[in-house]
Design a protein around this motif. Sequence first.
Motif, PDB file in Angstrom:
ATOM      1  N   LYS A   1      -0.828  12.437  -8.760  1.00 52.65           N
ATOM      2  CA  LYS A   1      -1.503  13.694  -8.289  1.00 52.65           C
ATOM      3  C   LYS A   1      -0.736  15.085  -8.569  1.00 52.65           C
TER       4      LYS A   1
ATOM      5  N   SER B   1       0.976  -1.175  -0.046  1.00 55.23           N
ATOM      6  CA  SER B   1       0.062  -0.069   0.149  1.00 55.23           C
ATOM      7  C   SER B   1       1.031   1.127  -0.106  1.00 55.23           C
ATOM      8  N   THR B   2       2.123   1.167   0.700  1.00 55.99           N
ATOM      9  CA  THR B   2       2.909   2.328   0.585  1.00 55.99           C
ATOM     10  C   THR B   2       3.424   2.585  -0.719  1.00 55.99           C
TER      11      THR B   2
ATOM     12  N   ARG C   1      -6.828  18.109  -1.195  1.00 54.24           N
ATOM     13  CA  ARG C   1      -6.810  16.990  -0.588  1.00 54.24           C
ATOM     14  C   ARG C   1      -7.603  15.946  -1.094  1.00 54.24           C
ATOM     15  N   PHE C   2      -6.804  14.631  -1.743  1.00 52.36           N
ATOM     16  CA  PHE C   2      -7.425  13.610  -2.689  1.00 52.36           C
ATOM     17  C   PHE C   2      -6.857  12.392  -2.263  1.00 52.36           C
ATOM     18  N   ARG C   3      -7.646  11.688  -1.684  1.00 52.94           N
ATOM     19  CA  ARG C   3      -7.184  10.490  -1.335  1.00 52.94           C
ATOM     20  C   ARG C   3      -7.550   9.312  -2.284  1.00 52.94           C
ATOM     21  N   PHE C   4      -6.707   7.992  -2.278  1.00 56.23           N
ATOM     22  CA  PHE C   4      -6.865   6.932  -3.149  1.00 56.23           C
ATOM     23  C   PHE C   4      -8.128   6.581  -3.142  1.00 56.23           C
ATOM     24  N   HIS C   5      -8.754   6.506  -2.135  1.00 54.93           N
ATOM     25  CA  HIS C   5     -10.033   5.844  -2.042  1.00 54.93           C
ATOM     26  C   HIS C   5     -11.298   6.901  -2.681  1.00 54.93           C
ATOM     27  N   ASP C   6     -10.914   8.067  -2.752  1.00 51.04           N
ATOM     28  CA  ASP C   6     -11.635   9.251  -3.446  1.00 51.04           C
ATOM     29  C   ASP C   6     -11.872   8.508  -4.839  1.00 51.04           C
TER      30      ASP C   6
ATOM     31  N   GLN D   1       0.613   4.042  -2.835  1.00 54.20           N
ATOM     32  CA  GLN D   1       0.275   5.625  -2.372  1.00 54.20           C
ATOM     33  C   GLN D   1       1.622   6.490  -2.800  1.00 54.20           C
TER      34      GLN D   1
ATOM     35  N   GLU E   1       0.479   9.698  -5.190  1.00 55.39           N
ATOM     36  CA  GLU E   1       0.978  10.891  -4.857  1.00 55.39           C
ATOM     37  C   GLU E   1       1.909  11.511  -5.957  1.00 55.39           C
TER      38      GLU E   1
END
Length: 198
Positions: free
Chosen positions: A158, A147-148, A166-171, A151, A155
């Motif tokens: 993005k 997952s690191t 703010r925008f998370r992977f889950h978004d 991520q 990033e």
Amino acid sequence: PESIEALWDALQREPAAMVRQQCVVALGKIGTRGVIGPLIEALWYDRDSGVRQASAVALGNLGVTHVSPELLDVLGRENSAFVRWDCVVALGQVGDQSAEPPLNKHSHAERAQVIRDACREALLECRRRSVLSESVFVNADGAPLSSTTVQRHFELAKKIAGITRRFRFHDLRHTFGSTLASRGVSLQLIAKALGHAS
């Protein structure tokens, strides 16, 4: 019509999966609307995943948009990752835009088709590689990425895209569902695409 009937009969009666698979391939090569019913039946009900895969490929090659609901249905209930993969590729080939509002010639429709084609080509390229996995993000050996690592790549993507809020992977999951809803896709299909049980 006679050859379609003969192939359909063989597809229903033949015990050997290899022969049934070749029947599906032959039906796909005939390429008329008369083969759609037998191909959908094979995709839904054949006990061999290779036959179901060949059916998905043949339906995608036909390029008719009205098979999208059947492909989505199989995508939501199929156990074989290989069959699901071929359903995804077939949906990309079909390019069903029926849920999209009509747009003028120089609008988003052209860009959407390019994205669909590019996505299809990327999927096909991944399929040509020696590693095929249940996981989406894998290394060269087919082992899931940590997952690191995912991520870190997210990033970077993005940053390249210029996303500073703010925008998370889950978004991405929420964006996918919202985009489908805004284009008029039914809630049942959205739930199936997101893997929701109800």
